[in-house]
Design an enzyme around this catalytic site. Structure first.
Site, short mmCIF file in Angstrom:
data_model
loop_
_atom_site.label_atom_id
_atom_site.label_comp_id
_atom_site.label_asym_id
_atom_site.label_seq_id
_atom_site.Cartn_x
_atom_site.Cartn_y
_atom_site.Cartn_z
CG HIS A 190 -0.03 -0.04 2.68
ND1 HIS A 190 0.28 0.55 3.20
CD2 HIS A 190 0.42 -1.45 3.04
CE1 HIS A 190 0.37 0.32 4.28
NE2 HIS A 190 0.41 -1.01 4.62
CB ALA A 191 0.28 4.40 0.44
#
Length: 86
Positions: free
Chosen positions: A15-16
């Site tokens: 994820h980010a």
């Protein structure tokens, strides 16, 4: 050129936050760093490229490095990919 396959261990995938860490690590090296997932190839120094892959836990990625410090870059990027970051 150096190449190795890594498996995503993070339960949340890439994820980010871990994607940004991967981009920062890849950008620290002067060589080209490419990530391949299925039939897609992206520049590991591009956050948009990494995020576009939608990488989930258990998936495998091939990392290809080419140029100066390619072995070091391959190891460093691989450590980020296989780490469990929240």
């Amino acid at each position: 050129m150096a190449e190795k396959v890594f498996t995503i261990k993070n339960p949340s995938g890439l994820h980010a936050r871990p994607a940004m860490m991967l981009v920062q690590k890849a950008s620290a090296f002067p060589c080209e760093v490419t990530i391949i997932k299925d039939d897609k190839k992206v520049n590991a120094k591009s956050i948009m490229g990494i995020m576009s892959l939608g990488i989930r836990q258990g998936e495998t990625l091939t990392v290809v490095t080419e140029g100066e410090q390619e072995q070091e870059a391959l190891q460093a990027v691989g450590e980020i990919i296989e780490s469990v970051l929240e």
